[in-house]
Motif scaffolding. Structure first.
Motif, PDB file in Angstrom:
ATOM      1  N   GLY A  79       1.138  -1.185   0.295  1.00 48.97           N
ATOM      2  CA  GLY A  79       0.005  -0.127  -0.120  1.00 48.97           C
ATOM      3  C   GLY A  79       0.712   1.126  -0.155  1.00 48.97           C
ATOM      4  O   GLY A  79       0.477   2.231  -0.251  1.00 48.97           O
ATOM      5  N   ASP A  80       2.282   1.617   0.338  1.00 51.01           N
ATOM      6  CA  ASP A  80       3.653   2.131   0.491  1.00 51.01           C
ATOM      7  C   ASP A  80       3.423   2.293  -0.772  1.00 51.01           C
ATOM      8  O   ASP A  80       4.416   1.835  -1.499  1.00 51.01           O
ATOM      9  N   ASN A  81       2.976   3.469  -1.129  1.00 52.19           N
ATOM     10  CA  ASN A  81       4.102   3.911  -2.716  1.00 52.19           C
ATOM     11  C   ASN A  81       5.045   3.840  -3.003  1.00 52.19           C
ATOM     12  O   ASN A  81       4.911   3.427  -4.507  1.00 52.19           O
ATOM     13  N   THR A  82       6.243   3.895  -1.592  1.00 58.25           N
ATOM     14  CA  THR A  82       7.384   4.209  -2.213  1.00 58.25           C
ATOM     15  C   THR A  82       7.999   3.302  -1.836  1.00 58.25           C
ATOM     16  O   THR A  82       8.828   2.616  -3.192  1.00 58.25           O
ATOM     17  N   LEU A  83       7.521   2.722  -1.489  1.00 50.61           N
ATOM     18  CA  LEU A  83       8.050   0.720  -0.938  1.00 50.61           C
ATOM     19  C   LEU A  83       7.371   0.183  -2.001  1.00 50.61           C
ATOM     20  O   LEU A  83       8.419  -0.948  -2.364  1.00 50.61           O
ATOM     21  N   ASN A  84       5.733   0.033  -3.364  1.00 52.01           N
ATOM     22  CA  ASN A  84       5.610  -0.089  -4.136  1.00 52.01           C
ATOM     23  C   ASN A  84       6.648  -0.174  -5.338  1.00 52.01           C
ATOM     24  O   ASN A  84       7.039  -0.877  -5.414  1.00 52.01           O
TER      25      ASN A  84
END
Length: 144
Positions: A79-84
């Motif tokens: 759900g985290d954009n940066t992690l994704n």
């Protein structure tokens, strides 16, 4: 005035004067140190050496291989954009396992056997011991 009282009064005045003089000297020394420790930035103009395009490409081929990197559609890992984004970049990366510079895929393979000739005998016995009976006993205890 008694001599003892006069002596104490002189001690007090001398102590105050010394404190005042020391504070003034310490302050000036700190200012001198600050001036000395200020970073001096000097800009150097250097001539850039042009690297031939063939050299650039050959280095890129050595690192990345000759096969083009296939772009994959972005997947939703988190759900985290940066992690994704980071996970997508990692998933799309080329590991280049076809060259000699490729990382070892299995660090516990038999190809990397431990040389025991230079080891002391007790250590050789530990390294070369058959641990299968121990592992069976552990599995039995765990109920596997």
């Amino acid at each position: 005035m008694k001599a003892k009282t006069f002596e104490n009064l002189i001690r007090k005045v001398v102590r105050e004067e010394i404190d005042y003089a020391l504070r003034r000297e310490i302050k000036s020394l700190k200012e001198d140190l600050r001036d000395e420790l200020k970073p001096v930035i000097i800009e150097h103009k250097e001539r850039m050496v042009e690297v031939p395009e063939a050299t650039k490409n050959s280095l890129k081929e050595k690192i990345m291989g000759k096969k083009p990197i296939k772009s994959r559609p972005k997947q939703h890992f988190s759900g985290d954009n940066t992690l994704n984004d980071l996970l997508n970049e990692t998933a799309q990366g080329d590991t280049n396992t076809q060259t000699a510079m490729a990382p070892i895929s299995d660090p516990f393979s038999a190809a990397g056997a431990i040389p025991t000739e230079a080891m002391p005998t007790p250590l050789q016995n530990v390294v070369n011991r058959d641990y299968s009976s121990l592992m069976k006993a552990i599995d039995k205890k765990k109920g596997l």
